[in-house]
Design a protein around this motif. Structure first.
Motif, PDB file in Angstrom:
ATOM      1  N   MET A   1       9.875   6.371  -7.471  1.00 17.81           N
ATOM      2  CA  MET A   1      10.579   6.271  -6.190  1.00 17.81           C
ATOM      3  C   MET A   1      11.968   5.700  -6.379  1.00 17.81           C
ATOM      4  O   MET A   1      12.950   6.183  -5.805  1.00 17.81           O
TER       5      MET A   1
ATOM      6  N   PRO B   1     -13.548 -12.860  -9.961  1.00 20.57           N
ATOM      7  CA  PRO B   1     -13.011 -11.532 -10.347  1.00 20.57           C
ATOM      8  C   PRO B   1     -12.805 -10.614  -9.153  1.00 20.57           C
ATOM      9  O   PRO B   1     -11.793  -9.895  -9.094  1.00 20.57           O
TER      10      PRO B   1
ATOM     11  N   THR C   1      -9.694 -11.743  -7.419  1.00 20.73           N
ATOM     12  CA  THR C   1      -8.498 -11.496  -8.225  1.00 20.73           C
ATOM     13  C   THR C   1      -8.108 -10.033  -8.163  1.00 20.73           C
ATOM     14  O   THR C   1      -6.956  -9.689  -7.888  1.00 20.73           O
ATOM     15  N   MET C   2      -9.107  -9.157  -8.433  1.00 22.52           N
ATOM     16  CA  MET C   2      -8.794  -7.731  -8.433  1.00 22.52           C
ATOM     17  C   MET C   2      -8.373  -7.269  -7.047  1.00 22.52           C
ATOM     18  O   MET C   2      -7.444  -6.480  -6.890  1.00 22.52           O
TER      19      MET C   2
ATOM     20  N   LYS D   1      15.611   7.570  -5.683  1.00 25.75           N
ATOM     21  CA  LYS D   1      16.589   7.073  -4.727  1.00 25.75           C
ATOM     22  C   LYS D   1      17.930   6.794  -5.402  1.00 25.75           C
ATOM     23  O   LYS D   1      18.980   7.178  -4.903  1.00 25.75           O
TER      24      LYS D   1
ATOM     25  N   ALA E   1       7.989  -0.354  -0.922  1.00 26.07           N
ATOM     26  CA  ALA E   1       8.959   0.430  -1.690  1.00 26.07           C
ATOM     27  C   ALA E   1       9.130   1.810  -1.063  1.00 26.07           C
ATOM     28  O   ALA E   1      10.237   2.337  -0.988  1.00 26.07           O
ATOM     29  N   TYR E   2       8.008   2.363  -0.579  1.00 19.39           N
ATOM     30  CA  TYR E   2       8.087   3.706   0.014  1.00 19.39           C
ATOM     31  C   TYR E   2       8.983   3.690   1.236  1.00 19.39           C
ATOM     32  O   TYR E   2       9.798   4.573   1.439  1.00 19.39           O
TER      33      TYR E   2
ATOM     34  N   LEU F   1       3.900  -0.998  -3.017  1.00 20.83           N
ATOM     35  CA  LEU F   1       4.193   0.438  -2.945  1.00 20.83           C
ATOM     36  C   LEU F   1       4.575   0.846  -1.529  1.00 20.83           C
ATOM     37  O   LEU F   1       5.510   1.619  -1.324  1.00 20.83           O
TER      38      LEU F   1
ATOM     39  N   PHE G   1      -0.224  -4.832  -5.176  1.00 20.78           N
ATOM     40  CA  PHE G   1       0.459  -3.610  -5.634  1.00 20.78           C
ATOM     41  C   PHE G   1       0.570  -2.584  -4.517  1.00 20.78           C
ATOM     42  O   PHE G   1       1.581  -1.896  -4.390  1.00 20.78           O
TER      43      PHE G   1
ATOM     44  N   LYS H   1      11.392   1.558   1.855  1.00 19.49           N
ATOM     45  CA  LYS H   1      12.773   1.254   1.470  1.00 19.49           C
ATOM     46  C   LYS H   1      13.427   2.415   0.739  1.00 19.49           C
ATOM     47  O   LYS H   1      14.606   2.691   0.929  1.00 19.49           O
ATOM     48  N   LEU H   2      12.628   3.048  -0.144  1.00 21.67           N
ATOM     49  CA  LEU H   2      13.240   3.957  -1.110  1.00 21.67           C
ATOM     50  C   LEU H   2      13.029   5.425  -0.766  1.00 21.67           C
ATOM     51  O   LEU H   2      13.393   6.296  -1.526  1.00 21.67           O
ATOM     52  N   ARG H   3      12.413   5.685   0.394  1.00 18.34           N
ATOM     53  CA  ARG H   3      12.085   7.073   0.674  1.00 18.34           C
ATOM     54  C   ARG H   3      13.343   7.939   0.743  1.00 18.34           C
ATOM     55  O   ARG H   3      14.359   7.542   1.309  1.00 18.34           O
ATOM     56  N   VAL H   4      13.247   9.097   0.136  1.00 12.88           N
ATOM     57  CA  VAL H   4      14.368  10.026   0.181  1.00 12.88           C
ATOM     58  C   VAL H   4      14.072  11.050   1.264  1.00 12.88           C
ATOM     59  O   VAL H   4      13.036  11.710   1.245  1.00 12.88           O
TER      60      VAL H   4
ATOM     61  N   GLU I   1      13.940  14.357   2.939  1.00 12.13           N
ATOM     62  CA  GLU I   1      14.021  15.713   2.425  1.00 12.13           C
ATOM     63  C   GLU I   1      14.010  16.682   3.592  1.00 12.13           C
ATOM     64  O   GLU I   1      13.261  16.501   4.548  1.00 12.13           O
TER      65      GLU I   1
ATOM     66  N   LEU J   1      -4.894  -8.434  -6.476  1.00  7.47           N
ATOM     67  CA  LEU J   1      -3.962  -7.643  -7.291  1.00  7.47           C
ATOM     68  C   LEU J   1      -3.733  -6.278  -6.648  1.00  7.47           C
ATOM     69  O   LEU J   1      -2.597  -5.820  -6.514  1.00  7.47           O
ATOM     70  N   GLY J   2      -4.846  -5.659  -6.263  1.00  2.00           N
ATOM     71  CA  GLY J   2      -4.745  -4.334  -5.656  1.00  2.00           C
ATOM     72  C   GLY J   2      -3.934  -4.378  -4.385  1.00  2.00           C
ATOM     73  O   GLY J   2      -3.046  -3.553  -4.163  1.00  2.00           O
TER      74      GLY J   2
ATOM     75  N   LEU K   1     -10.668 -14.109 -17.149  1.00  3.63           N
ATOM     76  CA  LEU K   1     -11.057 -12.774 -16.691  1.00  3.63           C
ATOM     77  C   LEU K   1     -10.591 -11.691 -17.658  1.00  3.63           C
ATOM     78  O   LEU K   1     -10.245 -10.592 -17.255  1.00  3.63           O
TER      79      LEU K   1
ATOM     80  N   LEU L   1      -4.414  -0.297 -12.972  1.00  4.91           N
ATOM     81  CA  LEU L   1      -3.773  -0.561 -11.673  1.00  4.91           C
ATOM     82  C   LEU L   1      -2.270  -0.755 -11.849  1.00  4.91           C
ATOM     83  O   LEU L   1      -1.457  -0.160 -11.133  1.00  4.91           O
TER      84      LEU L   1
ATOM     85  N   LEU M   1     -11.451  -8.025 -17.483  1.00  2.23           N
ATOM     86  CA  LEU M   1     -10.900  -7.131 -16.451  1.00  2.23           C
ATOM     87  C   LEU M   1      -9.590  -6.468 -16.882  1.00  2.23           C
ATOM     88  O   LEU M   1      -8.926  -5.820 -16.076  1.00  2.23           O
TER      89      LEU M   1
END
Lengths: 191, 282
Positions: A89, B7, B10-11, A93, B25-26, B22, B18, B28-31, B33, B14-15, A68, A78, A71
């Motif tokens: 982030m 494809p 896969t994409m 922190k 992570a948001y 995120l 990720f 866990k890591l949020r601050v 305010e 992957l998306g 691929l 991404l 891609l």
């Protein structure tokens, strides 16, 4: 020795800004003061190194096994976008002072073509993992070198008598061109 | 079929990977305010001028919430912003007296004698290095560094060679105060009417020789109001404006060189002069 050659070549000879003309927008935008230029340079180096690592993993473990490679661009976008978010982030922190220092530059780098160029070039040159990491660090150092030199020159330029039509971006581009010519002199160093 | 599915899958994966990363992570890591910081930062003028003493509007908002800065600490926003900031914090607004920049010099082109012609870089900063054009080495240099520094278009150069300040537009950000190499611009409460229009530390006769409007330290104003005005280094100085009573003002205004008096007198005087000229015109 091979690794050292890649490192030096990424800094001086194939400098991202002055050889490939990638990452021109932060190069011109954030090079008015040495302080902010250094911050920007460090942020780019940081993101480049991480991008190099993760893009190599994705490229060699996912894209190549599935045939691929076409891609690459999409998946690298991404990777870079989400990585920068994640890193931002994390820094916010774990180290607020560093977050304050990098400030607006970190999210700006997301859309920086130098990072994209790095991921694509590393894939194109078929570097192995260690070589890719060295290439990433070297490119970042090269970018930092170029932008800090540029900031130094522009701080002096503020005091110079620049002709009216060339003030601002005009003279900055001329200086960048002359710097690129200067860096061209390094091209004989490594074959 | 596989050529399309692989494809896409896969994409997609992957998306998904990720985005989940995120999201995780948001969480866990949020601050956390303080929402009050955001709300206050939103109503500040966003000039980031630094007049409050903090590096920008955002830093000021954080300081207010922490309690380090007063709610009326933003001179640019004035009373309105102070009231809004206070209401967000649930406090009564502290009364804010508007301050304005004022020039402590009346060395106009006609009043102050020149020592020669100044030819060089036309900024006060540069002229100050060689002493300036006027004989008086304390007065306004007249090249308008303060006007350049003003972000709010509140200053302009008058015909008499002195900058004029529009007190309605002035926000007391203090940029002109900093820009002036002779330190003759100061911030005063807008209701302070009486001002010493001179900064010359020269002795009386010399001061008078170089500028008709200089303070010669004769002491008339001090005798008129000993509680509020003193003489210091050959210069009248208002130590406490509040102690100057309204009935003392006419006596203070007897100043022979008009180096102390009401701030708005200058314009009236000019008006009178132009009227005179018009009257004499053929």
């Amino acid at each position: 020795m091979e690794l050292l050659a890649i490192f030096i070549s990424a800094i001086l000879i194939n400098n991202f800004v002055l050889h490939y003309f990638l990452g021109i927008c932060p190069f011109l935008g954030v090079s008015k003061k040495i302080d902010s230029a250094v911050s920007m340079g460090l942020a780019v180096t940081f993101v480049m190194t991480i991008t190099a690592i993760v893009s190599w993993i994705i490229n060699h473990w996912i894209l190549i096994p599935f045939n691929l490679e076409y891609l690459q661009i999409v998946s690298f976008i991404l990777i870079i976008a989400s990585l920068v978010q994640l890193v931002e982030m994390f820094i916010r922190k774990s180290s607020p002072p560093l977050y304050q220092a990098l400030g607006i530059y970190l999210p700006l780098i997301t859309t920086n073509c130098a990072i994209m160029g790095l991921a694509l070039l590393a894939a194109l040159k078929n570097y192995n993992f260690v070589e890719t990491v060295i290439f990433g660090v070297g490119s970042g150092v090269g970018f930092t070198l170029a932008i800090v030199l540029m900031a130094g020159i522009r701080e002096q330029l503020d005091l110079a008598d620049v002709p009216e039509p060339l003030k601002g971006a005009g003279i900055a581009l001329i200086v960048a061109g002359i710097m690129a010519l200067g860096f061209f002199g390094f091209s004989g160093m490594i074959k | 079929m596989m050529d399309v599915l692989v494809p896409i899958l896969t994409m997609g994966l992957l998306g998904l990977f990720f985005s989940l990363g995120l999201v995780f992570a948001y969480k866990k890591l949020r601050v956390e305010e303080d929402p009050r910081v955001v709300a206050i930062a939103d109503i500040l003028p966003q000039a980031n001028c630094g007049a409050c003493g903090y590096s920008g509007c955002r830093a000021f908002a954080e300081a207010v919430v922490k309690g380090d800065a007063p709610t009326n600490g933003c001179p640019v926003g004035g009373e309105q912003v102070a009231a809004q900031v206070a209401s967000i914090l649930g406090e009564e607004a502290q009364a804010l007296v508007k301050k304005v920049a004022r020039l402590h010099c009346r060395g106009t082109k006609t009043a102050a004698k020149d020592r020669g012609e100044y030819i060089g870089v036309t900024t006060c900063r540069a002229a100050h290095l060689v002493g300036g054009q006027k004989q008086c080495s304390y007065g306004c240099l007249g090249f308008g560094d303060c006007i350049q520094a003003c972000l709010f278009d509140a200053m302009e150069m008058g015909d008499d060679g002195l900058p004029r300040i529009d007190e309605n537009k002035c926000t007391a950000c203090g940029r002109c105060v900093e820009a002036c190499p002779r330190n003759i611009i100061e911030l005063h409460p807008v209701d302070q009417e009486i001002i010493v229009f001179c900064r010359s530390l020269d002795r009386g006769p010399l001061a008078r020789k170089v500028c008709k409007n200089a303070c010669i330290a004769c002491g008339i104003c001090v005798r008129a109001c000993p509680e509020g005005i003193i003489l210091e280094n050959n210069l009248a100085k208002i130590v406490d404006y509040k102690k100057i009573l309204p009935e003392q003002i006419p006596a203070i205004e007897k100043c022979p060189t008009k180096a102390i008096g009401r701030i708005h007198r200058a314009s009236e005087e000019e008006q009178a002069k132009t009227n005179e000229k018009q009257a004499f015109a053929p």
